[in-house]
Scaffold this motif. Structure first.
Motif, PDB file in Angstrom:
ATOM      1  N   GLN A  61       1.159   6.989  -6.668  1.00  0.00           N
ATOM      2  CA  GLN A  61      -0.141   7.592  -6.993  1.00  0.00           C
ATOM      3  C   GLN A  61      -0.796   6.871  -8.174  1.00  0.00           C
ATOM      4  OE1 GLN A  61      -0.240  11.896  -7.263  1.00  0.00           O
ATOM      5  NE2 GLN A  61       1.432  12.126  -5.786  1.00  0.00           N
TER       6      GLN A  61
ATOM      7  N   ARG B  73       0.813  -1.204   0.000  1.00  0.00           N
ATOM      8  CA  ARG B  73       0.000   0.000   0.000  1.00  0.00           C
ATOM      9  C   ARG B  73       0.855   1.266   0.000  1.00  0.00           C
ATOM     10  NH1 ARG B  73      -4.645   1.667  -1.981  1.00  0.00           N
ATOM     11  NH2 ARG B  73      -4.750   3.866  -1.434  1.00  0.00           N
TER      12      ARG B  73
ATOM     13  N   ARG C 160      -9.405   5.162   6.215  1.00  0.00           N
ATOM     14  CA  ARG C 160      -8.755   5.810   5.071  1.00  0.00           C
ATOM     15  C   ARG C 160      -9.818   6.464   4.201  1.00  0.00           C
ATOM     16  NH1 ARG C 160      -3.473   3.804   3.660  1.00  0.00           N
ATOM     17  NH2 ARG C 160      -2.763   2.163   5.097  1.00  0.00           N
TER      18      ARG C 160
ATOM     19  N   SER D 156       3.523  15.236  -3.144  1.00  0.00           N
ATOM     20  CA  SER D 156       2.558  15.158  -2.052  1.00  0.00           C
ATOM     21  C   SER D 156       3.100  15.933  -0.866  1.00  0.00           C
ATOM     22  CB  SER D 156       2.285  13.703  -1.659  1.00  0.00           C
ATOM     23  OG  SER D 156       3.442  13.103  -1.121  1.00  0.00           O
TER      24      SER D 156
ATOM     25  N   GLY E 141     -10.093   9.073   0.534  1.00  0.00           N
ATOM     26  CA  GLY E 141      -9.372   9.696  -0.564  1.00  0.00           C
ATOM     27  C   GLY E 141     -10.319  10.267  -1.596  1.00  0.00           C
TER      28      GLY E 141
ATOM     29  N   ARG F  50      -5.963  12.880   0.662  1.00  0.00           N
ATOM     30  CA  ARG F  50      -6.191  11.594   1.320  1.00  0.00           C
ATOM     31  C   ARG F  50      -5.951  11.762   2.819  1.00  0.00           C
ATOM     32  NH1 ARG F  50      -1.359   9.120  -2.273  1.00  0.00           N
ATOM     33  NH2 ARG F  50       0.394  10.196  -1.297  1.00  0.00           N
TER      34      ARG F  50
ATOM     35  N   GLU G  27       0.644   4.299  -2.853  1.00  0.00           N
ATOM     36  CA  GLU G  27       0.428   5.718  -2.559  1.00  0.00           C
ATOM     37  C   GLU G  27       1.609   6.547  -3.028  1.00  0.00           C
ATOM     38  OE1 GLU G  27      -0.522   6.089   1.570  1.00  0.00           O
ATOM     39  OE2 GLU G  27      -2.554   5.282   1.319  1.00  0.00           O
TER      40      GLU G  27
ATOM     41  N   TYR H 199      -1.985  15.864  -2.707  1.00  0.00           N
ATOM     42  CA  TYR H 199      -1.034  15.369  -3.685  1.00  0.00           C
ATOM     43  C   TYR H 199      -1.471  15.787  -5.080  1.00  0.00           C
ATOM     44  CZ  TYR H 199      -4.543  11.679  -4.406  1.00  0.00           C
ATOM     45  OH  TYR H 199      -5.695  10.988  -4.659  1.00  0.00           O
TER      46      TYR H 199
END
Length: 629
Positions: A71, A64, A175, A587, A177, A626, A68, A597
């Motif tokens: 992106q 993960r 989470r 970001s 986003g 996010r 991120e 970001y």
């Protein structure tokens, strides 16, 4: 002592039998296996969790944090950064997307979501369409390059891609986003995960909508895309040795596209697709945790409904497919030197296809499978693995598959040597091999592969260099013939090449990763196409990513993807020029829980073609936010 015996079985088939003397086991000292703190855990090698350092197979893991960092909006974009993998998308977001591992066909890539097969058995070749798979609530992607049909059965010739949703965590984690970008593309995703008493759970959802581009080149109308996804996982720990496991994944998409079977680039066909994956299982350990058992029932259900104002364009269709599967897998640690792995499986497949309102054509198939694998660690740093599998198909008879690999480190992981021999096979799909569109004379594809690899750490672990040579020979490769309008067997295809990569982390603020892949995927069948390259397999590809985090938290990154020339037809008459894509990203954390970001893709606005006749994205930018709490 350890011996390899070469013998023959079933005519000219070469069988590798691995024998480990029981008397030697009795006197072996119990080794202490030092595991590096960052030794990744993989599941695609044996079906059970094991350290990556104990398998000779080439496996890449994208977690993960890496998703991120890059992106990446789609799994296809992630795969393009993995050595040995090339991707071809027909048109814009949501367009049909194929992944080719080591020059194999897209049908030779087995795809799992949370451990459940999701390949589309109703498509002409059973390949998975990566176009609908976004990264919003994906926690990890594991890519095994090379055959592993001993564990996974049919389709695992080129490799295995195991995609996992965000897993439960200790305590509670949320989470969120949201982003907006070029071509009026909007994305939202949310996920919560946590543990409470005997329960571990994770649930989330994601939504994507884009105005898109014209799928076919030369069009003036835009082909939009919308996608809604839901994911859920629940574990109930009845005791320290018994766990119930529930998983589900749901995807619903609307794809506007252009078709050559219609009015072309300004056509208005629409496909509404639905995918559901369900898993119900139990895991239980016995004999002080040395005897691991897993029993599960899985269900894959998909449906595609196509509409087109043009009648008899073959874009009006109603297709449904289902895979029901029962499996029992076990792993027994006899001692620290020997692990036995085995499994029994039953799978039933169903497909129903109807075009232009005609009565549906229905096809079914059943397969019963069993496999066994032995993992031996005779001395510290050396792991040997060998296995055999047999599948009995109701339509195609029996198929026996063998494989073995080794990994050795003389210095606790700083140097790793890997070697693999693996066989693979793929049975014809229901649409390839059964009436009215299938060819009853089709034979299953088979393949033999070996690869040799080495990994070396430098600069006290801050740099790692790896190289792998692979060589695969496929027999009876199944390919669609535009002459007979059916699938046919190609006698022989070879794919060999080299994967080279470098990971460099000179400091905690700088991360540089580069990879180069050379693939020669060649038709070796006699005739006009002998010696020709397989379609859409570029011979050369290169990926470079660099990410730097400043002292005040700002992260800056860049990506470079270089794809060499390829062909888009078996005759090698349609050449596709190579291209280079450059991307920038940044970001910035606003506080401990929130960051913003942005990224620019195809920054130089390159004009390029991935599939002949189809459009590709120009330069476009995205901005997002996010949160994690």
């Amino acid at each position: 002592m350890t011996t390899f015996v070469w013998t023959s079985c079933e005519g000219d088939k070469i069988i590798i039998i691995f024998r480990y003397a029981a008397a030697a086991l009795a006197v072996l000292p119990t080794p202490v296996f030092a595991q590096a703190a960052d030794d990744d855990i993989v599941v695609t090698a044996s079906g059970f969790e094991q350290p990556r350092s104990e398998t000779g197979q080439a496996i890449e893991i994208v977690g993960r944090a890496r998703l991120e960092q890059l992106q990446s909006a789609t799994i296809a974009q992630v795969l393009q950064t993995v050595p040995g993998v090339s991707v071809a998308t027909r048109g814009g977001l949501g367009g049909q997307t194929s992944a080719f591992i080591r020059g194999g066909s897209s049908a030779q890539t087995l795809v799992l979501i949370d451990g459940v097969r999701i390949n589309d058995l109703t498509s002409p070749n059973g390949a998975f369409d990566f176009g609908a798979l976004m990264t919003g609530n994906i926690g990890r992607v594991e890519i095994l390059r090379g055959p592993n049909s001993v564990i996974w059965g049919s389709q695992a010739i080129g490799g295995v891609v195991n995609i996992q949703s965000i897993a439960p965590v200790d305590g509670f984690e949320g989470r969120l986003g949201a982003e907006f970008g070029g071509y009026d593309t909007k994305r939202l995703n949310a996920n919560i995960a946590g543990t409470k008493g005997v329960f571990e759970g994770s649930v989330g959802g994601a939504f994507v909508k884009s105005a898109g581009i014209s799928a076919l080149a030369g069009g003036t109308e835009r082909d939009g895309y919308a996608n809604a996804t839901g994911n859920a996982r629940l574990k109930v720990n009845i005791s320290d040795s018994f766990t119930l496991d529930f998983r589900s994944y749901y995807n619903r998409a609307k794809v506007e596209y252009d078709s050559e079977f219609g009015v072309g680039a300004n056509g208005l066909p629409v496909s509404r697709n639905r995918q559901f994956v369900g898993y119900v299982g139990a895991q239980f350990d016995m004999l002080d945790g040395r005897f691991h058992n897993r029993i599960a029932y899985t269900r894959t259900d998909l449906r595609r409904i196509g509409t087109d104002p043009i009648v008899f364009s073959f874009n009006n269709f109603n297709v449904r497919g289902a895979i029901d599967r029962m499996e029992y897998h076990t792993a027994f640690d006899l001692n620290e030197a020997l692990t036995l792995v085995a499994g029994l499986e039953y799978e039933r497949t169903f497909a129903s296809t109807s075009f232009e309102g005609a009565a549906p054509d229905i096809a079914r198939n059943d397969v019963v499978s069993g496999f066994g694998q032995i993992i031996v660690r005779p001395v510290n740093g050396l792991t040997l693995t060998a296995g055999v599998r047999h599948d009995a198909y109701s339509d195609y008879g029996g198929q026996t598959t063998l494989g073995g690999n080794l990994t050795f480190t003389p210095n606790e992981g700083r140097t790793m040597f890997r070697a693999t021999y693996a066989e693979g096979f793929r049975a014809p799909t229901l649409t390839e091999g059964q009436p009215p569109y299938g060819n009853l004379q089709l034979k299953p594809e088979t393949a033999r592969n070996f690869d040799l690899g080495v990994e070396q750490q430098f600069l006290e672990g801050k740099a790692q260099l790896f190289a792998t040579y692979f060589n695969r020979r496929s027999n009876n490769l199944i390919a669609f013939s535009p002459v007979s309008f059916q699938s046919e067997n190609i006698d022989k295809v070879t794919a060999k090449g080299l994967e080279i990569g470098l990971d460099l982390n000179p400091s905690s603020q700088l991360d540089i990763r580069a990879s180069y892949t050379l693939v020669d995927a060649i038709n070796r069948t006699g005739g006009d196409t002998f010696g020709n390259r397989q379609a859409l397999r570029p011979q050369n590809s290169f990926s470079l990513t660099a990410d730097w985090q400043t002292a005040f938290g700002l992260s800056l990154g860049s990506s470079l993807l270089i794809i060499g020339d390829s062909f888009d037809d078996a005759a090698n008459n349609v050449r596709l020029d190579g291209y280079a894509l450059v991307g920038l990203r940044a970001s910035m954390p606003l506080n401990a829980a929130l960051d913003v970001y942005a990224r620019v893709e195809n920054m130089l606005d390159a004009q390029y073609t991935v599939v002949s006749g189809y459009n590709s994205f120009g330069r476009h930018a995205t901005i997002g936010v996010r949160a994690k709490f």
